[in-house]
Motif scaffolding. Structure first.
Motif, PDB file in Angstrom:
ATOM      1  N   LEU A 156      74.112   5.303 -55.560  1.00  0.00           N
ATOM      2  CA  LEU A 156      73.028   5.463 -55.422  1.00  0.00           C
ATOM      3  C   LEU A 156      71.943   4.451 -55.682  1.00  0.00           C
ATOM      4  CD1 LEU A 156      73.108   8.659 -57.574  1.00  0.00           C
ATOM      5  CD2 LEU A 156      72.689   8.924 -55.354  1.00  0.00           C
TER       6      LEU A 156
ATOM      7  N   THR B 187      68.110   2.857 -70.056  1.00  0.00           N
ATOM      8  CA  THR B 187      69.095   3.293 -68.876  1.00  0.00           C
ATOM      9  C   THR B 187      69.999   2.115 -68.532  1.00  0.00           C
ATOM     10  OG1 THR B 187      67.387   2.310 -67.350  1.00  0.00           O
ATOM     11  CG2 THR B 187      67.210   4.749 -67.699  1.00  0.00           C
TER      12      THR B 187
ATOM     13  N   ALA C  71      78.160   5.825 -66.248  1.00  0.00           N
ATOM     14  CA  ALA C  71      77.752   6.140 -64.954  1.00  0.00           C
ATOM     15  C   ALA C  71      78.954   5.632 -64.140  1.00  0.00           C
ATOM     16  CB  ALA C  71      76.479   5.573 -64.332  1.00  0.00           C
TER      17      ALA C  71
ATOM     18  N   ILE D 170      79.578   7.389 -60.538  1.00  0.00           N
ATOM     19  CA  ILE D 170      78.229   6.842 -59.604  1.00  0.00           C
ATOM     20  C   ILE D 170      77.554   5.486 -60.143  1.00  0.00           C
ATOM     21  CG2 ILE D 170      77.461   9.146 -59.250  1.00  0.00           C
ATOM     22  CD1 ILE D 170      75.465   9.093 -61.572  1.00  0.00           C
ATOM     23  N   HIS D 171      76.515   5.176 -59.253  1.00  0.00           N
ATOM     24  CA  HIS D 171      76.074   3.677 -59.556  1.00  0.00           C
ATOM     25  C   HIS D 171      74.428   3.945 -59.068  1.00  0.00           C
ATOM     26  CE1 HIS D 171      75.201  -0.554 -60.304  1.00  0.00           C
ATOM     27  NE2 HIS D 171      75.088  -0.631 -59.121  1.00  0.00           N
ATOM     28  N   PHE D 172      73.557   3.358 -60.067  1.00  0.00           N
ATOM     29  CA  PHE D 172      72.320   3.501 -59.628  1.00  0.00           C
ATOM     30  C   PHE D 172      71.685   2.249 -60.116  1.00  0.00           C
ATOM     31  CE2 PHE D 172      72.705   5.474 -63.909  1.00  0.00           C
ATOM     32  CZ  PHE D 172      71.864   4.976 -64.725  1.00  0.00           C
TER      33      PHE D 172
ATOM     34  N   ILE E 235      67.135   5.550 -57.929  1.00  0.00           N
ATOM     35  CA  ILE E 235      68.124   5.863 -56.964  1.00  0.00           C
ATOM     36  C   ILE E 235      67.854   6.004 -55.539  1.00  0.00           C
ATOM     37  CG2 ILE E 235      69.338   7.417 -58.570  1.00  0.00           C
ATOM     38  CD1 ILE E 235      68.167   9.825 -57.378  1.00  0.00           C
TER      39      ILE E 235
ATOM     40  N   ALA F  80      77.073  13.362 -56.082  1.00  0.00           N
ATOM     41  CA  ALA F  80      76.459  12.320 -57.002  1.00  0.00           C
ATOM     42  C   ALA F  80      75.160  12.623 -57.901  1.00  0.00           C
ATOM     43  CB  ALA F  80      75.908  11.228 -56.158  1.00  0.00           C
ATOM     44  N   LEU F  81      74.248  13.570 -57.211  1.00  0.00           N
ATOM     45  CA  LEU F  81      73.119  13.926 -57.735  1.00  0.00           C
ATOM     46  C   LEU F  81      73.499  14.815 -59.249  1.00  0.00           C
ATOM     47  CD1 LEU F  81      70.814  14.911 -54.996  1.00  0.00           C
ATOM     48  CD2 LEU F  81      70.610  12.809 -56.582  1.00  0.00           C
TER      49      LEU F  81
ATOM     50  N   LEU G 147      74.685  12.606 -61.820  1.00  0.00           N
ATOM     51  CA  LEU G 147      73.664  11.756 -62.460  1.00  0.00           C
ATOM     52  C   LEU G 147      72.727  12.700 -63.270  1.00  0.00           C
ATOM     53  CD1 LEU G 147      71.702   9.465 -62.177  1.00  0.00           C
ATOM     54  CD2 LEU G 147      70.288  10.543 -60.528  1.00  0.00           C
ATOM     55  N   CYS G 148      72.261  14.130 -63.053  1.00  0.00           N
ATOM     56  CA  CYS G 148      71.702  14.863 -63.719  1.00  0.00           C
ATOM     57  C   CYS G 148      72.163  15.000 -64.958  1.00  0.00           C
ATOM     58  CB  CYS G 148      71.427  16.223 -62.993  1.00  0.00           C
ATOM     59  SG  CYS G 148      70.427  15.953 -61.676  1.00  0.00           S
TER      60      CYS G 148
ATOM     61  N   LEU H 135      72.156  11.934 -67.259  1.00  0.00           N
ATOM     62  CA  LEU H 135      70.744  11.742 -67.859  1.00  0.00           C
ATOM     63  C   LEU H 135      70.281  12.748 -68.884  1.00  0.00           C
ATOM     64  CD1 LEU H 135      68.823  10.623 -64.631  1.00  0.00           C
ATOM     65  CD2 LEU H 135      69.906   9.125 -66.258  1.00  0.00           C
TER      66      LEU H 135
END
Lengths: 486, 486
Positions: free
Chosen positions: A122, A426, A433, A438-440, A458, A471-472, A475-476, A479
């Motif tokens: 991401l 973050t 992550a 995932i990666h952001f 992202i 991925a989302l 992420l959610c 977070l």
């Protein structure tokens, strides 16, 4: 280490030094285990007192970035310290004593992370290759390979191929920008355009105002030129010209860097009124505007985007940059720069010193592409696909993300800026992550000064269709868990 | 104007200022008719006396570069001075007051000359396209276009494509250079490699020793980094290490730039002994060597060329640059840089800030080319054709050129350095050369300091077969006529 201090700044010198060293550690330019200059050397080199130098290392120690050992010196922290034996056996050991002129390379340190293939990316701001115009490009390349292979055999003119610049002139005209081919310079992507501007017009201590937060690749380039960066806030209409005026009243601002359409990283769109104010400000104070516009083609159905600053510029104050990576192919690394008069000539001289011109072959190979009557149709299709992806992304975030995590309501471009409560850092979420797949990009790399650490960026266009929701969701969850219990 | 003065130099400050301004005029950065800073402003900006500032303009006036008019100021000379009216009507007039950081751009000013098509170009150092491997490249490109077009869709890694670097590793191995792919960086031609080195390791006032005369593109890049250049003589064995040692005894030399094989512009080849001495000097003093090797492939049948410095380097002191323009295609603008350890890492960081990496598509498109078993055969053919051209060139010059004009007896590379008696200024021969239908490079652009003006460089590989003798005959007549009657 080459630190540039601004003794007229409101930021205390000690703080400037601490920030510089911290940034070099965070951006990977100072490696774990590396020995830092002694307190005495630091004090002598920078003309500061021993007490100040000592305080710098104490603060860095407290931050967990360095480790100072009595009688041994200060070292960049690492989990496993190199044994003296191992260090002695390294034939390149002498290299650590060679100073360099690199102040930071945050974009590099975050983007050069080699991700295992299973990680959903991401972070990279790119369009998934299945959406890019492969067949148009293949046809364009084939045509040139058969009919004009001689373009391989020549150096390009430094500014770029004449015919390619003619085609680009027509292309820009459709976006309201009227230039002649001799006002265009072909660059190796937007990043080179930013860098050429920096090294031509920003000398040590010269002031450039940047939006805050700001694209980290630009910050890195301005810092490499040893310019002084002044952060200016952005509201929902764009960069605040009233603050720019305050700044110009007390210091000599030389240039303003802005991404007015789909600001990077916030996605903000500068209003037409604000664009006019900014231009007026530039004219009144003879200030250069560096306009970076990677997202004009990705309008996502918004036909009401205000025109580029360059379209409103009649006095040559705007240096305009357009990358092709977001609607064409990043693997081509081509972009363009438009400017006028002696400002253009000097950028051209810098380009010649930098690399003697961009690859001629790629330029000629793109001429048929930019002249293809199917190009507008492709752009329409791309935008319609991306618009539904964008909706999907927003819907998912609205449904899954804790309400305390804020995203902008109105944004353009292909990325999204998320803001967590101030106590969440973050940077520290990255390892987890990666662990979850995932990666952001942590928000901290987007600041020219002391970073805010509670944001992240992202990009929702780089993943395959099936991977984006997955991925989302990861992420959610990540977070939400980082927040204190509600 | 941003002039960097070295108050510890043996060159008087007044002379430094005069040279800087003269170079900016000669290299086209200051335009005809442009107003220069007033005596008062020059004095204040540079912290010199009014008398000194006045003397600078007086000397420039005498040189015919500027015109000082009582009460009006000093202007860059031109044939037709802009009327005040015309100047007032120019909306970009304000731009002239924007200072820049470009110290000179000599290579640009001489190489960007737009020649009418009938002019025979003896200036550009390139191989005529009929001799380049068009079919091999077409095959290579076609293969990638059909089978791996996905390389268009991705950003390259900053260092370059992994597989491409593997292929290059094998290629370098054939030339005695043992490196791993992670020690290679793909650049946009050699010029970018020079520039990356300059901006990473040469800060303001840091000292790089260069051969004299020296490739002007390199001088421009070092000057843009605001480094201090020290000219070191070259004898028939290469750069004089004894002079380097003298220099290092009194000043802090940080790096040496050399083109050891087919020096540009003299064509000299550094002997094996001298190469070993230079490396020993670098090791003893922890000095970096920037080795630029564009001509290794063009050995013209000389199988006894000494190995590259990089092949002898075991301690990571050599940063090695290879361009592909002289045996592959200039239109590709690709080259490579090989370095080790933290020196490599810092160059990589600079590359990321400069342009985020070279075009991935071109890199993948060259993988089949570099793996093609026909490549050595092509290089053999190329060298045999060029060897006979070289003979033709030497025969013609021996027959037609006045004996007072000297050329080196032993040289490598694709250019030739001619030396006229000291009273002939080759800069002034350029208009007549164009009038007669040829173009060459005046020697003056190859100097880091006060230029010698009685040399010129020609390239004998860039013209079509039939054109070379014609161009050389015109050149010989022109040069012979420039001499005083014998």
């Amino acid at each position: 280490m080459l630190l540039t201090l601004d003794r007229s700044s409101r930021v205390p010198v000690r703080e400037q030094i601490r920030l510089e060293i911290a940034q070099r550690i965070r951006s990977g330019l100072l490696k774990p285990g590396q020995r830092l200059p002694s307190v005495r050397v630091l004090a002598e080199t920078l003309h500061i007192s021993l007490v100040t130098a000592h305080q710098v290392y104490k603060a860095l120690d407290r931050e967990g970035l360095t480790l100072t050992r009595q009688g041994k010196g200060s070292f960049v922290r690492e989990t496993a310290v190199l044994s003296a034996e191992a260090a002695a056996a390294d034939p390149y050991d002498w290299q650590l004593s060679v100073p360099d002129s690199l102040p930071r390379a945050s974009f590099w340190s975050q983007s050069a992370v080699r991700l295992p293939p299973h990680i959903l990316d991401l972070a990279t701001a790119a369009i998934h290759c299945s959406l890019l115009p492969l067949e148009l490009i293949q046809a364009s390349f084939r045509q040139v390979l058969e009919h004009s292979p001689q373009s391989l055999g020549c150096y390009s003119s430094f500014a770029g191929d004449e015919q390619f610049r003619q085609v680009l002139t027509a292309y820009l005209q459709q976006q309201g920008i009227t230039v002649q081919p001799h006002q265009l310079l072909v660059t190796n992507g937007t990043q080179q355009g930013i860098d050429l501007f920096a090294r031509t017009f920003l000398g040590p201590g010269e002031i450039i105002a940047v939006e805050t937060p700001c694209f980290s690749g630009a910050i890195d380039a301005f810092r490499l030129a040893r310019a002084t960066l002044q952060q200016v806030s952005v509201d929902r209409d764009g960069i605040r010209v009233d603050l720019l005026e305050d700044l110009a009243a007390t210091t000599k601002v030389k240039a303003v860097y802005t991404v007015p359409t789909g600001q990077n990283p916030t996605g903000a769109v500068m209003s037409l009124g604000r664009r006019q104010d900014l231009l007026q400000f530039a004219r009144t104070n003879n200030i250069l505007i560096l306009e970076d516009e990677p997202h004009r083609e990705i309008e996502l159905g918004r036909k009401d985007l205000p025109p580029p600053l360059k379209a409103l510029d009649t006095t040559g104050h705007v240096v305009y940059l357009k990358g092709f990576s977001k609607f064409l192919f990043p693997g081509l690394r081509l972009g363009l720069l438009a400017a006028d008069g002696s400002i253009f000539n000097r950028l051209l001289a810098a380009k010649s010193i930098t690399d003697l011109g961009s690859p001629l072959w790629l330029q000629t190979a793109l001429i048929p592409f930019f002249s293809n009557p199917l190009l507008p149709k492709y752009l329409d299709q791309l935008n319609s696909v991306l618009a539904s992806r964008r909706q999907l992304t927003i819907r998912l975030l609205d449904r899954l993300l804790d309400r305390r995590i804020i995203r902008p309501r109105h944004f353009a471009g292909i990325h999204l800026w998320l803001s967590l409560p101030g106590n969440v850092n973050t940077d520290y979420l990255i390892p987890e992550a990666h662990h979850r797949g995932i990666h952001f990009l942590p928000g901290s790399i987007f600041y020219a000064g002391e970073p805010a650490t509670n944001h992240l960026r992202i990009c929702w266009t780089n993943l395959a269709d099936a991977d984006l929701p997955r991925a989302l969701k990861i992420l959610c969850a990540l977070l939400n868990e980082a927040l204190e219990p509600a």
